[in-house]
Design a protein around this motif. Structure first.
Motif, PDB file in Angstrom:
ATOM      1  N   ILE A 180     155.564  25.063 -16.373  1.00 42.24           N
ATOM      2  CA  ILE A 180     156.215  23.571 -15.944  1.00 42.24           C
ATOM      3  C   ILE A 180     156.863  22.794 -17.060  1.00 42.24           C
ATOM      4  O   ILE A 180     157.927  22.362 -16.266  1.00 42.24           O
ATOM      5  CB  ILE A 180     154.673  22.824 -15.588  1.00 42.24           C
ATOM      6  N   HIS A 181     156.792  22.847 -18.231  1.00 41.79           N
ATOM      7  CA  HIS A 181     157.750  22.389 -19.148  1.00 41.79           C
ATOM      8  C   HIS A 181     159.154  22.629 -18.827  1.00 41.79           C
ATOM      9  O   HIS A 181     159.939  21.692 -18.963  1.00 41.79           O
ATOM     10  CB  HIS A 181     157.218  22.691 -20.492  1.00 41.79           C
ATOM     11  N   GLY A 190     162.683  19.479  -8.372  1.00 42.21           N
ATOM     12  CA  GLY A 190     161.518  20.872  -9.074  1.00 42.21           C
ATOM     13  C   GLY A 190     160.439  20.889  -8.074  1.00 42.21           C
ATOM     14  O   GLY A 190     159.949  19.841  -7.342  1.00 42.21           O
ATOM     15  N   ILE A 191     160.111  21.983  -8.266  1.00 45.00           N
ATOM     16  CA  ILE A 191     158.819  22.542  -7.368  1.00 45.00           C
ATOM     17  C   ILE A 191     157.788  23.196  -8.352  1.00 45.00           C
ATOM     18  O   ILE A 191     158.323  24.188  -9.065  1.00 45.00           O
ATOM     19  CB  ILE A 191     159.024  23.363  -6.264  1.00 45.00           C
ATOM     20  N   ILE A 192     156.669  22.662  -8.552  1.00 45.48           N
ATOM     21  CA  ILE A 192     155.809  23.179  -9.473  1.00 45.48           C
ATOM     22  C   ILE A 192     154.561  23.478  -9.020  1.00 45.48           C
ATOM     23  O   ILE A 192     154.041  22.725  -7.681  1.00 45.48           O
ATOM     24  CB  ILE A 192     155.348  22.277 -10.817  1.00 45.48           C
ATOM     25  N   ILE A 193     153.947  24.633  -9.125  1.00 45.64           N
ATOM     26  CA  ILE A 193     152.671  25.215  -8.718  1.00 45.64           C
ATOM     27  C   ILE A 193     151.427  25.409  -9.654  1.00 45.64           C
ATOM     28  O   ILE A 193     151.678  26.406 -10.610  1.00 45.64           O
ATOM     29  CB  ILE A 193     152.939  26.112  -7.505  1.00 45.64           C
ATOM     30  N   CYS A 194     150.382  25.049  -9.522  1.00 40.67           N
ATOM     31  CA  CYS A 194     149.157  25.627 -10.188  1.00 40.67           C
ATOM     32  C   CYS A 194     148.062  25.598  -9.419  1.00 40.67           C
ATOM     33  O   CYS A 194     148.126  25.142  -8.041  1.00 40.67           O
ATOM     34  CB  CYS A 194     149.114  24.796 -11.321  1.00 40.67           C
ATOM     35  N   GLY A 195     146.927  25.757  -9.952  1.00 42.02           N
ATOM     36  CA  GLY A 195     145.432  25.933  -9.023  1.00 42.02           C
ATOM     37  C   GLY A 195     145.478  24.747  -8.192  1.00 42.02           C
ATOM     38  O   GLY A 195     145.440  24.650  -7.082  1.00 42.02           O
ATOM     39  N   SER A 196     145.330  23.719  -9.031  1.00 40.39           N
ATOM     40  CA  SER A 196     144.901  22.132  -8.220  1.00 40.39           C
ATOM     41  C   SER A 196     146.021  21.283  -8.030  1.00 40.39           C
ATOM     42  O   SER A 196     146.068  20.351  -7.432  1.00 40.39           O
ATOM     43  CB  SER A 196     143.785  21.636  -8.912  1.00 40.39           C
ATOM     44  N   GLY A 197     147.225  21.617  -8.628  1.00 36.64           N
ATOM     45  CA  GLY A 197     148.439  21.000  -8.721  1.00 36.64           C
ATOM     46  C   GLY A 197     148.285  19.593  -9.635  1.00 36.64           C
ATOM     47  O   GLY A 197     149.342  19.018 -10.185  1.00 36.64           O
ATOM     48  N   ASN A 198     147.128  19.393 -10.283  1.00 31.55           N
ATOM     49  CA  ASN A 198     146.905  18.325 -10.991  1.00 31.55           C
ATOM     50  C   ASN A 198     147.556  18.621 -12.437  1.00 31.55           C
ATOM     51  O   ASN A 198     148.251  17.710 -12.862  1.00 31.55           O
ATOM     52  CB  ASN A 198     145.511  18.033 -11.343  1.00 31.55           C
ATOM     53  N   MET A 232     150.622  16.431 -14.294  1.00 29.36           N
ATOM     54  CA  MET A 232     150.409  15.794 -15.647  1.00 29.36           C
ATOM     55  C   MET A 232     151.380  16.181 -16.747  1.00 29.36           C
ATOM     56  O   MET A 232     151.831  15.521 -17.326  1.00 29.36           O
ATOM     57  CB  MET A 232     148.960  16.072 -16.093  1.00 29.36           C
ATOM     58  N   THR A 233     151.632  17.454 -16.641  1.00 33.07           N
ATOM     59  CA  THR A 233     152.651  18.049 -17.820  1.00 33.07           C
ATOM     60  C   THR A 233     153.984  17.651 -17.210  1.00 33.07           C
ATOM     61  O   THR A 233     154.524  16.913 -18.086  1.00 33.07           O
ATOM     62  CB  THR A 233     152.610  19.461 -17.471  1.00 33.07           C
ATOM     63  N   ALA A 234     154.407  17.499 -16.045  1.00 34.78           N
ATOM     64  CA  ALA A 234     155.656  16.952 -15.675  1.00 34.78           C
ATOM     65  C   ALA A 234     155.961  15.842 -16.069  1.00 34.78           C
ATOM     66  O   ALA A 234     157.053  15.229 -16.269  1.00 34.78           O
ATOM     67  CB  ALA A 234     155.912  17.655 -14.353  1.00 34.78           C
ATOM     68  N   ASN A 235     154.870  14.870 -15.788  1.00 34.58           N
ATOM     69  CA  ASN A 235     154.932  13.244 -15.937  1.00 34.58           C
ATOM     70  C   ASN A 235     155.088  13.046 -17.277  1.00 34.58           C
ATOM     71  O   ASN A 235     155.266  11.531 -17.496  1.00 34.58           O
ATOM     72  CB  ASN A 235     153.902  12.671 -15.076  1.00 34.58           C
ATOM     73  N   ALA A 273     155.020  14.128  -8.008  1.00 36.44           N
ATOM     74  CA  ALA A 273     153.867  13.885  -7.000  1.00 36.44           C
ATOM     75  C   ALA A 273     152.956  15.159  -6.680  1.00 36.44           C
ATOM     76  O   ALA A 273     153.503  16.168  -6.373  1.00 36.44           O
ATOM     77  CB  ALA A 273     154.442  13.151  -5.930  1.00 36.44           C
ATOM     78  N   LEU A 274     151.681  15.020  -6.672  1.00 37.03           N
ATOM     79  CA  LEU A 274     150.859  15.894  -6.056  1.00 37.03           C
ATOM     80  C   LEU A 274     150.531  15.778  -4.745  1.00 37.03           C
ATOM     81  O   LEU A 274     150.257  14.891  -4.363  1.00 37.03           O
ATOM     82  CB  LEU A 274     149.317  15.542  -6.904  1.00 37.03           C
TER      83      LEU A 274
END
Length: 150
Positions: free
Chosen positions: A47-48, A62-70, A74-77, A85-86
Motif C-alpha cells: 500500500i505504501h 490509486g486502488i488498494i485492496i486488503c481483507g477488510s480495506g481498513n 489507514m496506511t494510505a491516509n 476512502a474505504l
C-alpha cells in the motif's frame, strides 16, 4: 490516465480482474501489488508504494485492496495529499468522489466480490468532485487547529 494499484494476498484475484478491466477501458496501470497466490504478506508493504506514487502526483488515482480495506486505507491516509476512502458499495464510491474528492479507493477483498469491485471502481473513476462546500470541508481535513492541539 495512470492508475496505481496494490493489494495484499487477499486481494490478488481482485487486483488481476480490475487490472484487466482497466486496461480494456484504456487506462494505464502501475501495479505495485502482490502477485502470488497462497503466500501471506503484510498489506503496508504493497500500500505504501501506491500511496507514495499518488501522493507525488505520478498517478491520478490509486486502488488498494486488503481483507477488510481498513488497514489499507489507514496506511494510505498517512500521506499528506491522500484521501483514501474505504468503499464497499457503489453509493459510497459516488460520495467518496463527489463529496470527499478521494484519490484512492480502498476495497475489502473479503466482503465484496470481484465483479462488484469492478463496478465500484468504474463508478469511482467516472465520478467527479462537486467542489463548493465540500472543498472547504476537505481543506479542514489537513488543517491543524491550535485549539485542538495540546
Amino acid at each position: 490516465m495512470l492508475i496505481a494499484i496494490g493489494s495484499d494476498h487477499t486481494g490478488v484475484h481482485c487486483k488481476y480482474a480490475i487490472n484487466n478491466f482497466l486496461i480494456k477501458k484504456g487506462y494505464d496501470i502501475k501495479d505495485f501489488g502482490f502477485s502470488e497466490y497462497g503466500k501471506k504478506v503484510d498489506y503496508p508493504d504493497f500500500i505504501h508504494p501506491v500511496a507514495g506514487f499518488v501522493n507525488k502526483g505520478k498517478a491520478e488515482f490509486g486502488i488498494i485492496i486488503c481483507g477488510s480495506g481498513n488497514g489499507a486505507a489507514m496506511t494510505a491516509n498517512k500521506y499528506e495529499k491522500i484521501r483514501a476512502a474505504l468503499v464497499w458499495r457503489k453509493e459510497i464510491a459516488i460520495l467518496a468522489r463527489k463529496h470527499n474528492n478521494a484519490n484512492i479507493i480502498s476495497l475489502p477483498a473479503r466482503f465484496v466480490d470481484k465483479n462488484e469491485m469492478i463496478e465500484i471502481v468504474e463508478i469511482f473513476l467516472k465520478t467527479n468532485f462537486e467542489g463548493g462546500r465540500h472543498k472547504i470541508r476537505i481543506k479542514k481535513i489537513s488543517e491543524i487547529l491550535s485549539s485542538s492541539v495540546g
